[in-house]
Design a protein around this motif. Sequence first.
Motif, PDB file in Angstrom:
ATOM      1  N   VAL A 206       6.809  -6.191  -8.791  1.00 45.37           N
ATOM      2  CA  VAL A 206       6.797  -7.026  -6.861  1.00 45.37           C
ATOM      3  C   VAL A 206       5.841  -5.971  -5.597  1.00 45.37           C
ATOM      4  N   ALA A 207       5.844  -4.855  -6.689  1.00 54.31           N
ATOM      5  CA  ALA A 207       4.408  -4.675  -5.609  1.00 54.31           C
ATOM      6  C   ALA A 207       2.997  -4.678  -5.717  1.00 54.31           C
ATOM      7  N   GLN A 208       2.933  -5.267  -7.054  1.00 54.02           N
ATOM      8  CA  GLN A 208       1.839  -6.193  -7.091  1.00 54.02           C
ATOM      9  C   GLN A 208       1.682  -7.435  -6.432  1.00 54.02           C
ATOM     10  N   LYS A 209       2.823  -8.055  -6.540  1.00 57.05           N
ATOM     11  CA  LYS A 209       2.449  -9.610  -5.874  1.00 57.05           C
ATOM     12  C   LYS A 209       2.833  -9.456  -4.220  1.00 57.05           C
ATOM     13  N   PHE A 210       2.871  -8.570  -3.912  1.00 59.08           N
ATOM     14  CA  PHE A 210       2.881  -8.057  -2.468  1.00 59.08           C
ATOM     15  C   PHE A 210       1.335  -8.187  -2.301  1.00 59.08           C
ATOM     16  N   LEU A 211       0.890  -7.129  -3.047  1.00 60.57           N
ATOM     17  CA  LEU A 211      -0.846  -6.776  -2.936  1.00 60.57           C
ATOM     18  C   LEU A 211      -1.923  -8.370  -2.959  1.00 60.57           C
ATOM     19  N   ASN A 212      -1.604  -8.909  -4.003  1.00 63.24           N
ATOM     20  CA  ASN A 212      -1.682 -10.161  -4.032  1.00 63.24           C
ATOM     21  C   ASN A 212      -1.798 -11.419  -2.845  1.00 63.24           C
ATOM     22  N   ILE A 213      -0.337 -10.644  -2.159  1.00 65.04           N
ATOM     23  CA  ILE A 213      -0.614 -11.961  -1.007  1.00 65.04           C
ATOM     24  C   ILE A 213      -1.496 -11.708   0.032  1.00 65.04           C
ATOM     25  N   ASN A 214      -0.979 -10.111   0.317  1.00 65.43           N
ATOM     26  CA  ASN A 214      -1.730  -9.240   0.587  1.00 65.43           C
ATOM     27  C   ASN A 214      -3.824  -8.966   1.337  1.00 65.43           C
TER      28      ASN A 214
ATOM     29  N   ILE B 161      -4.604  -2.380   6.403  1.00 61.76           N
ATOM     30  CA  ILE B 161      -3.636  -2.940   5.482  1.00 61.76           C
ATOM     31  C   ILE B 161      -3.791  -3.130   3.641  1.00 61.76           C
ATOM     32  N   VAL B 162      -4.279  -3.602   2.978  1.00 63.15           N
ATOM     33  CA  VAL B 162      -4.878  -3.599   2.466  1.00 63.15           C
ATOM     34  C   VAL B 162      -4.541  -2.521   1.568  1.00 63.15           C
ATOM     35  N   LEU B 163      -5.274  -1.284   2.160  1.00 63.10           N
ATOM     36  CA  LEU B 163      -5.437  -0.144   1.496  1.00 63.10           C
ATOM     37  C   LEU B 163      -3.523   0.446   1.338  1.00 63.10           C
ATOM     38  N   TYR B 164      -3.313   0.247   2.094  1.00 66.63           N
ATOM     39  CA  TYR B 164      -1.724   0.263   1.918  1.00 66.63           C
ATOM     40  C   TYR B 164      -0.790  -0.861   0.954  1.00 66.63           C
ATOM     41  N   GLY B 165      -1.242  -1.169   1.165  1.00 65.66           N
ATOM     42  CA  GLY B 165      -0.888  -2.086  -0.429  1.00 65.66           C
ATOM     43  C   GLY B 165      -1.164  -1.186  -1.746  1.00 65.66           C
ATOM     44  N   PHE B 166      -1.839  -0.939  -1.669  1.00 66.96           N
ATOM     45  CA  PHE B 166      -2.648   0.380  -2.731  1.00 66.96           C
ATOM     46  C   PHE B 166      -1.768   0.825  -2.971  1.00 66.96           C
ATOM     47  N   TYR B 167      -1.438   1.849  -1.216  1.00 65.42           N
ATOM     48  CA  TYR B 167      -0.948   2.839  -1.661  1.00 65.42           C
ATOM     49  C   TYR B 167       1.145   2.626  -2.368  1.00 65.42           C
ATOM     50  N   VAL B 168       1.158   1.504  -1.405  1.00 62.45           N
ATOM     51  CA  VAL B 168       2.750   1.207  -2.206  1.00 62.45           C
ATOM     52  C   VAL B 168       2.447   0.500  -3.052  1.00 62.45           C
TER      53      VAL B 168
END
Length: 380
Positions: free
Chosen positions: A100-108, A82-89
């Motif tokens: 926005v994608a970075q905020k998702f990653l920061n929560i993820n 799931i973390v790697l998928y966040g980096f992919y996004v």
Amino acid sequence: MNLILIAANIVSSLFLLIIVCSFYQLKSIVFQKTKYFRYCLWVTIIGLLSEALSYVFDGQPGKGYIAGIFCFLGYTMLPLLIVLYGFYVLSISEDSFKSVAQKFLNINIPLNILELLFIIVGIVTGNLYGVENDAIIIGPWSYYIAVIPTICFICILPISKHICTFWGVKEWWTVILIIAIPTVSIVFFYVSHVSLRQGFIGAALALAIIYVIIQTKIVTEADIDASLYNELSINDALTGLKNRRGYMEIVNNLPKEETIGVVFCDANSLKAVNDTYGHEAGDRLIKKLANILKEEFPDGNVCRISGDEFVCILNDVVDNAFADRMVALASILRDNDRIASYGFAVGKGEQILEIVNKAEQMMYNDKERYYKETGKDRRR
């Protein structure tokens, strides 16, 4: 039941392995752009195989601890995925959406660190699963382990919509499938206590859909960009001919046993033209010479290897016919105010550098005659 699940996991991992291997055939620029998606694929493959091996050793006399190890590995792969998928996004988001994608990653990331701690504590205490009589026994915490992954996948919904829109995917069902398949599989298999423990088959299906719908477009566009970059890097902007890099590619790929003809040309008095009439006049002289060479050698590779030097390489030449073409070239250069000095040579492809040197030396001899006959200062 276990045999079916083992077969399903192995088939899924082999399918993803084929996709992964296809990336290693791509150009380096494209390969770099697919980095995080490949990481997701590798982690899913490890999860699938770990899940399968935990079934294989589950209940086997004296091998229950091995099943426990693979079960632990499978559980820990899910938060990592799931973390790697966040980096992919984040990596494929356009600049305007990266925040926005970075905020998702920061929560993820912190959520999945919490998930990993939950898994470790659950295994140590036996509340997630334990090994009794060489068999995996699912514990009460398994009801709650799907909570964080489900939250993370739901948080991806608005981002996935953006990604699909950005890459030209208009159908909403694709977004729903990308999110729904892994979410439903994780929740269903955890809550219902079906034998499938980590639900990596759902993740594998989601990644396959992403590959077909989105990632293939990324690969295609990146491949086009890489081809365009390579095309620009080997072509001379002024003349459209191959530049020195393109020339070296041609030289390095010549058939060794084929008879090769080389023509070496150097523009005459380019510096004088630049100094007297300006660099635009010098550019016109260079383009005029380039056009002459392209017209005379449409069957060859004409390259501009430096500011005023050109090399023409012709494959599979016949000596007499090649000599006749050199006579015609000399006449054309004279008719164009001796625009260039030239030299030529013939030999086998394996001796290409020697052939080029001979043609270059002959060109210098012709240039010497040009300066003597015209009385021009060679420094100009």
